[in-house]
Design a protein around this motif. Sequence first.
Motif, PDB file in Angstrom:
ATOM      1  N   VAL A 217      -2.843  -0.231  -5.175  1.00 48.35           N
ATOM      2  CA  VAL A 217      -1.585  -0.937  -5.355  1.00 48.35           C
ATOM      3  C   VAL A 217      -1.841  -1.474  -4.267  1.00 48.35           C
ATOM      4  N   PRO A 218      -0.594  -2.532  -3.878  1.00 44.93           N
ATOM      5  CA  PRO A 218      -0.303  -3.579  -3.002  1.00 44.93           C
ATOM      6  C   PRO A 218       0.449  -2.182  -1.817  1.00 44.93           C
ATOM      7  N   LYS A 219      -0.723  -3.104  -0.433  1.00 44.47           N
ATOM      8  CA  LYS A 219      -0.552  -3.058   1.131  1.00 44.47           C
ATOM      9  C   LYS A 219       0.407  -3.654   1.622  1.00 44.47           C
ATOM     10  N   ILE A 220       1.614  -3.102   1.296  1.00 42.58           N
ATOM     11  CA  ILE A 220       2.711  -3.985   2.365  1.00 42.58           C
ATOM     12  C   ILE A 220       2.055  -3.558   3.808  1.00 42.58           C
ATOM     13  N   ASP A 221       1.902  -4.255   4.592  1.00 39.32           N
ATOM     14  CA  ASP A 221       0.837  -3.930   5.743  1.00 39.32           C
ATOM     15  C   ASP A 221       1.321  -5.441   6.890  1.00 39.32           C
ATOM     16  N   PHE A 222       1.902  -4.722   7.971  1.00 40.76           N
ATOM     17  CA  PHE A 222       1.887  -5.900   8.848  1.00 40.76           C
ATOM     18  C   PHE A 222       1.681  -6.427  10.290  1.00 40.76           C
TER      19      PHE A 222
END
Length: 503
Positions: A217-222
């Motif tokens: 699933v998408p990785k919401i990383d920052f």
Amino acid sequence: MQPAHDAPAHEAPAHDVLIVGAGFGGMGAAIAFKRLGIDNIAILEREDDLGGTWHVNHYPGLAVDIASVTYSYSFEPNPNWSRLFAPGPELKRYAHHVADKYDLKRHMEFQTTVDGAEWDDTARLWRVRTGDGTERTARYLVTATGFLSQPHVPDFPGIKNFQGTILHTAAWQDGFDFTGKKVAVIGTGATAVQLIPEIAERADALTVFQRTPIWVVPKIDFAIPSPVQQLFRRIPLTQRAARLVNTSLLEMLMVFGVLHFKQFKPGNKLAAGLGKAHLRSQVPDPELRRKLTPDYDFGCKRPTFSNTYFPSFTRPNVTLETSGIARLEADGILAGDGTKTEIDTLVLATGFNLWDVNFPAFEIIGREGRDLGKFWREGRFQAYEGVAVPKFPNFISLNSPYSYSGLSYFTTIEGQMKHITRLFGELRRRGRDTFEVTEAANADFLDEATRRLQSSVFYNGDCTTSRSYYFNQHGEATLLRPASTLRTLREMDSFPLSDYAFR
């Protein structure tokens, strides 16, 4: 049990507590004991440094797959994470920080392998054999060897004939340069999801041998900005709030999508739909998408987060092979369909062996000669509250059946710390030095855990093709504790003290 006033004279043990493993689990247990005023502790670690999996693993792309604000002790938040999903070296630094702050390093002995342990019922202590042939004695034994501590190396036909370089993700060769190499990666689990994009950027050719596709699933990383880090340092409540939000999201995924699949199938299908949409947005080729799409339900094996894994397969230098491996040859791999791929470097992302050799990681003999490994494999994998086993007095097993709670390992660790605190507090209150969970309490817990799991995706979903390490060799999914985080922490802090016998 024998009354305390009739007890034989004790042999004085070398240690009050002996902990095997210096990862986050072992350190958490040591902190719990030190808070109880128990300081005569030995922590034996087979590696040359602390950190467990975050010391052993140092392959390119290594990072947490749970947001860093959650993947840490709640009582020791780290305001200095550089990213939402911190890279592996930061976890190693965090482990050292914890060990320093809680004065754990003086208890640690590295490059010390434990070969076996046996309960001496007369002296009421554990006799622990180490790799150098010596014996240690301890009143209490704690195994904190981790769930992923025994690397799995499949015996592929012809692997000994391969003349190139072989790398295992758990025994990485730092500084290895993939530039210009012809590489094969075997495995598409969570480790491979992190590693494959790194290799794809450098290798001349990369072939990925996939047995089972993985839900991604998408990785919401920052990157976490410096002002936010300063805010976390000055006002810790803000970081606790971030932890609560992230934990709640993970909780919904685990409880509603996995543990209560029967009651909330739409939630599980929504998660699977998110994974398929993510794949569709990144891979335009329908045939390639078909190969990368799991045919088992979401949650049957641990899903992962990535924004770079799927695009790697659209690169001209990357090939996905799904026909299996017939054999290895001196200069390549012969696939199941007869296609030969010439390679000079083989990367084994083949995971870890949980159920054959990891439960337990070494021989443990309890009362009446009960062998823990045989007891589990010849019967059923079981452990009361995920920590104790009948006929194993003064024994706490942190990596046990039904012990893993939630999606962050720290939920499990902190629940077990609560259990240790409550148990040893009662032991002290009664003036006793020996505890053992009763057969009846263990049986009741096993029945209840089995009953709760009947609603999970493991038994109500389609996991036939998942090849998930959640399932043991008996076909039972006995790794996860079937309860929410809040329920787990509450139960670990309030279990009936009558479930233990004391002497």
